[in-house]
Motif scaffolding. Sequence first.
Motif, PDB file in Angstrom:
ATOM      1  N   ILE A   1       0.841  -1.275   0.023  1.00 44.04           N
ATOM      2  CA  ILE A   1       0.024  -0.109  -0.010  1.00 44.04           C
ATOM      3  C   ILE A   1       0.799   1.171  -0.052  1.00 44.04           C
ATOM      4  O   ILE A   1       1.914   1.511   0.659  1.00 44.04           O
TER       5      ILE A   1
ATOM      6  N   CYS B   1      -3.189   0.127  -3.761  1.00 44.29           N
ATOM      7  CA  CYS B   1      -2.804  -1.137  -3.361  1.00 44.29           C
ATOM      8  C   CYS B   1      -2.710  -2.215  -4.435  1.00 44.29           C
ATOM      9  O   CYS B   1      -3.719  -2.469  -5.176  1.00 44.29           O
TER      10      CYS B   1
ATOM     11  N   SER C   1      -1.842  -1.551   6.979  1.00 42.72           N
ATOM     12  CA  SER C   1      -0.525  -1.134   6.460  1.00 42.72           C
ATOM     13  C   SER C   1       0.246  -0.847   7.813  1.00 42.72           C
ATOM     14  O   SER C   1      -0.491   0.077   8.604  1.00 42.72           O
TER      15      SER C   1
ATOM     16  N   ILE D   1      -5.197   2.125   7.834  1.00 45.35           N
ATOM     17  CA  ILE D   1      -5.735   1.787   6.312  1.00 45.35           C
ATOM     18  C   ILE D   1      -5.043   0.231   5.965  1.00 45.35           C
ATOM     19  O   ILE D   1      -4.220  -0.369   6.300  1.00 45.35           O
TER      20      ILE D   1
ATOM     21  N   VAL E   1      -5.721  -3.337   3.446  1.00 46.36           N
ATOM     22  CA  VAL E   1      -6.068  -3.858   2.063  1.00 46.36           C
ATOM     23  C   VAL E   1      -7.656  -4.094   1.857  1.00 46.36           C
ATOM     24  O   VAL E   1      -8.297  -5.045   2.636  1.00 46.36           O
TER      25      VAL E   1
ATOM     26  N   PRO F   1      -6.765   0.700  -0.947  1.00 45.00           N
ATOM     27  CA  PRO F   1      -6.573   1.071   0.517  1.00 45.00           C
ATOM     28  C   PRO F   1      -7.697   1.618   0.995  1.00 45.00           C
ATOM     29  O   PRO F   1      -8.560   2.410   0.453  1.00 45.00           O
TER      30      PRO F   1
END
Length: 515
Positions: A337, A342, A369, A375, A377, A387
């Motif tokens: 990311i 992503c 992340s 944030i 996936v 993201p």
Amino acid sequence: TVYKVHVTTGDLWNAGTEADVYISVYGERGDTGSRQLLRSQKPKKFLKGQTDIFAVEAVHLGCLYKIVIGHNGLGSGNGWFLDKVVIKDSITDLDYTFLCHRWLDQGQDDGNISRELPVTDASMLPGRQELELKRQKAWAAEKWKFRKGITLQFYNRVTRGFICLYPDSRVDALGDKKNKYGLFDVNVKRRNICIFSSHQMPSLALALVSGRVTGKSKDKACCELRVHLQPNSRAILESASYPGHTVAFNLQGKVADETAGYAGLSKEFVVHVKGVFHHGAIILLNTSLCQALSLRPDGSCSGAGQQQQESYWKVHKIGSGLCMFESVNKPRMYLKIKDDQCDGTGKGDEYCHFKIEKNLETGSVSLESVQNKGIYVGLLPDGQTKPVVNTGERNIFFYPQVIKFGREKPMGTSAAPKQEKKDFRESQIQSAEGQEPVPQRLSSPPPSKEMRSPQGGERPFPLDDEWTVSILTGNAGTEASVALWIYGDRGLTGPITLGKDNRKQLFFPMQEDEF
């Protein structure tokens, strides 16, 4: 006749379509010919997980026996996953169900973009048939967890604890995830019949004795448990010797007895596998029962990939609960990311570091992340990765499946990528190929209830409807505790203890008792 045609698109990633959809309905008096399904009651047709309703006017066709449904392959989404079609006949007030559960996609399944679907067998309720189909698909997707040598934990969503088997053979569902007595090693007897022996005390295993769960020597027949996977992927553990007897706990996490009515029982468990993210493991990050996160040739990632080698990821453990994911097919390409993107073009730097957030309630994981806290996936409806922040939706849920286990602690540096790829291909890996697509619809039956004799006793739940059970005893009565199991088109209910709240003696010879 105006037929109401209910078309349900599957709940898979990229399941929807913008193509033109056509249907032909066949009955004993003729057919409608090909009709385009134009005006839905929804603003946009054929979206993931959506049911659209169309009106099709025709002469009355009598009893319906099949449909042909397909699309023209045009539009931005040229594939479509059709779950089912239900046609309501307003003249006869009958519903006809046509189950599909398949892709109409030139790049998926058998490549066909039309299907001929027979009406569901009237002798078997459509709901029951659909439930059985979903259970079969759930078992196909989850059976890897029940292989010899796998170590499991069973999480109880009601008590929010894990099943634990203690040295004195006592069992409860109150353990935390680090409780050493909550680990069980799988020994397979045949297909879905297993023995779950204590990882801490290998000679002791979970057992069902007189309908109650306890610990026994693992070589005894009472330790053989049949695993029933529900459509929500939770497991019910049933005695292989005495069908109907299941591992069950009361709401306090203690072993259930006959005094706990059905409403006070919890008997479905989320199955967690230990060691999924060990260093060097080869895994799938499944996004549904038949899809996985895959790396595309252009470096983008999609949650609508197939559960095959193109979707395999190698785990690089970089700290406690921290991992990187390297494509097995394309070494040195990592999930990352960065810059609000992503994809799978990472180089193994800090943008490829993810915190593994385990979701006990669903058996899934979320990938946060490390570089961009908060944030994750995430997946768009078409499966594209993006993201996202955690909004409570399941578009950040991944269901890991181990293809090859790694080692618990990294030892020095990794081998060169070419060598790793060679080693991986040489090892005999059980591939996840051959699974048919199935939507992952996390549905559960409505809350069941305890049955009490109507003269007394309060029910723990308000009822939407009333059921009456009359039992006529023959020439010989009983003073034993009597329990009932009921099978319906939404699944199994039981055991329901037939109670004695009114203190009246039950089950006298030639006596009728009503509940």
